[in-house]
Design a protein around this motif. Sequence first.
Motif, PDB file in Angstrom:
ATOM      1  N   MET A  34       0.850  -1.198   0.000  1.00 47.64           N
ATOM      2  CA  MET A  34       0.000   0.000   0.000  1.00 47.64           C
ATOM      3  C   MET A  34       0.881   1.241   0.000  1.00 47.64           C
ATOM      4  O   MET A  34       1.906   1.297   0.685  1.00 47.64           O
ATOM      5  N   ASP A  35       0.477   2.216  -0.770  1.00 42.81           N
ATOM      6  CA  ASP A  35       1.212   3.472  -0.900  1.00 42.81           C
ATOM      7  C   ASP A  35       0.332   4.644  -0.478  1.00 42.81           C
ATOM      8  O   ASP A  35      -0.884   4.609  -0.644  1.00 42.81           O
ATOM      9  N   TRP A  36       0.996   5.669   0.021  1.00 42.97           N
ATOM     10  CA  TRP A  36       0.378   6.985   0.183  1.00 42.97           C
ATOM     11  C   TRP A  36       1.033   7.939  -0.820  1.00 42.97           C
ATOM     12  O   TRP A  36       2.258   7.921  -1.010  1.00 42.97           O
ATOM     13  N   TYR A  37       0.181   8.740  -1.439  1.00 42.40           N
ATOM     14  CA  TYR A  37       0.618   9.791  -2.347  1.00 42.40           C
ATOM     15  C   TYR A  37      -0.002  11.107  -1.876  1.00 42.40           C
ATOM     16  O   TYR A  37      -0.945  11.117  -1.091  1.00 42.40           O
ATOM     17  N   ARG A  38       0.506  12.193  -2.424  1.00 42.18           N
ATOM     18  CA  ARG A  38      -0.108  13.488  -2.151  1.00 42.18           C
ATOM     19  C   ARG A  38       0.003  14.372  -3.386  1.00 42.18           C
ATOM     20  O   ARG A  38       0.892  14.195  -4.209  1.00 42.18           O
ATOM     21  N   GLN A  39      -0.919  15.311  -3.464  1.00 43.02           N
ATOM     22  CA  GLN A  39      -0.915  16.254  -4.581  1.00 43.02           C
ATOM     23  C   GLN A  39      -1.233  17.642  -4.059  1.00 43.02           C
ATOM     24  O   GLN A  39      -2.334  17.876  -3.543  1.00 43.02           O
ATOM     25  N   ALA A  40      -0.263  18.523  -4.202  1.00 42.35           N
ATOM     26  CA  ALA A  40      -0.441  19.914  -3.800  1.00 42.35           C
ATOM     27  C   ALA A  40      -1.016  20.700  -4.977  1.00 42.35           C
ATOM     28  O   ALA A  40      -0.869  20.283  -6.135  1.00 42.35           O
ATOM     29  N   LEU A  85       4.458  18.542  11.230  1.00 42.45           N
ATOM     30  CA  LEU A  85       3.956  18.963   9.926  1.00 42.45           C
ATOM     31  C   LEU A  85       4.454  20.355   9.547  1.00 42.45           C
ATOM     32  O   LEU A  85       4.640  21.230  10.413  1.00 42.45           O
ATOM     33  N   LYS A  86       4.677  20.515   8.253  1.00 41.54           N
ATOM     34  CA  LYS A  86       5.172  21.764   7.696  1.00 41.54           C
ATOM     35  C   LYS A  86       4.160  22.297   6.678  1.00 41.54           C
ATOM     36  O   LYS A  86       3.399  21.503   6.101  1.00 41.54           O
ATOM     37  N   PRO A  87       4.170  23.587   6.426  1.00 38.80           N
ATOM     38  CA  PRO A  87       3.248  24.134   5.419  1.00 38.80           C
ATOM     39  C   PRO A  87       3.394  23.444   4.061  1.00 38.80           C
ATOM     40  O   PRO A  87       2.391  23.285   3.351  1.00 38.80           O
ATOM     41  N   GLU A  88       4.581  23.007   3.720  1.00 42.07           N
ATOM     42  CA  GLU A  88       4.792  22.336   2.442  1.00 42.07           C
ATOM     43  C   GLU A  88       4.202  20.930   2.399  1.00 42.07           C
ATOM     44  O   GLU A  88       4.198  20.293   1.343  1.00 42.07           O
ATOM     45  N   ASP A  89       3.690  20.447   3.517  1.00 38.50           N
ATOM     46  CA  ASP A  89       2.971  19.169   3.521  1.00 38.50           C
ATOM     47  C   ASP A  89       1.510  19.339   3.098  1.00 38.50           C
ATOM     48  O   ASP A  89       0.791  18.355   2.933  1.00 38.50           O
ATOM     49  N   THR A  90       1.077  20.568   2.919  1.00 42.09           N
ATOM     50  CA  THR A  90      -0.291  20.832   2.498  1.00 42.09           C
ATOM     51  C   THR A  90      -0.567  20.202   1.139  1.00 42.09           C
ATOM     52  O   THR A  90       0.157  20.436   0.175  1.00 42.09           O
ATOM     53  N   ALA A  91      -1.587  19.368   1.094  1.00 38.63           N
ATOM     54  CA  ALA A  91      -1.908  18.625  -0.132  1.00 38.63           C
ATOM     55  C   ALA A  91      -3.149  17.781   0.110  1.00 38.63           C
ATOM     56  O   ALA A  91      -3.598  17.642   1.255  1.00 38.63           O
ATOM     57  N   VAL A  92      -3.665  17.217  -0.966  1.00 40.50           N
ATOM     58  CA  VAL A  92      -4.657  16.154  -0.845  1.00 40.50           C
ATOM     59  C   VAL A  92      -3.881  14.836  -0.813  1.00 40.50           C
ATOM     60  O   VAL A  92      -3.032  14.591  -1.665  1.00 40.50           O
ATOM     61  N   TYR A  93      -4.177  14.014   0.170  1.00 43.92           N
ATOM     62  CA  TYR A  93      -3.473  12.758   0.362  1.00 43.92           C
ATOM     63  C   TYR A  93      -4.350  11.596  -0.096  1.00 43.92           C
ATOM     64  O   TYR A  93      -5.545  11.533   0.224  1.00 43.92           O
TER      65      TYR A  93
END
Length: 114
Positions: A34-40, A85-93
């Motif tokens: 299983m993977d987690w991805y994110r898209q900012a 957490l950092k502001p650059e972690d902001t995204a849809v996961y």
Amino acid sequence: QVQLVESGGGLVQAGGSLRLSCAASGIIFSRNTMDWYRQAPGKAREWVAAITSGGSTNYADSVKGRFTIFRDNAKNTVYLQMNSLKPEDTAVYYCNARQWRGYWGQGTQVTVSS
């Protein structure tokens, strides 16, 4: 029918923590990596972390040491514990099953304020 349902996102201040969940159905969960991805916003989807059926984990350099991926095969659920957490972690996961690449859930929004 393959279904992946992500949850647990929200708004958090920098330095805070969130735990994401992804409930899977329609697959033999225990056999899947299983993977987690994110898209900012305005960026391509990027890989974040993976966990194999045997429990081995791997992380993107940007989250190593801050995020932890783990799974509960009895619940067909994979988690992503996100600390510092950092502001650059902001995204849809999003989560994804390695053997079912074409199936994606709706994602869960994570917003980290500075």
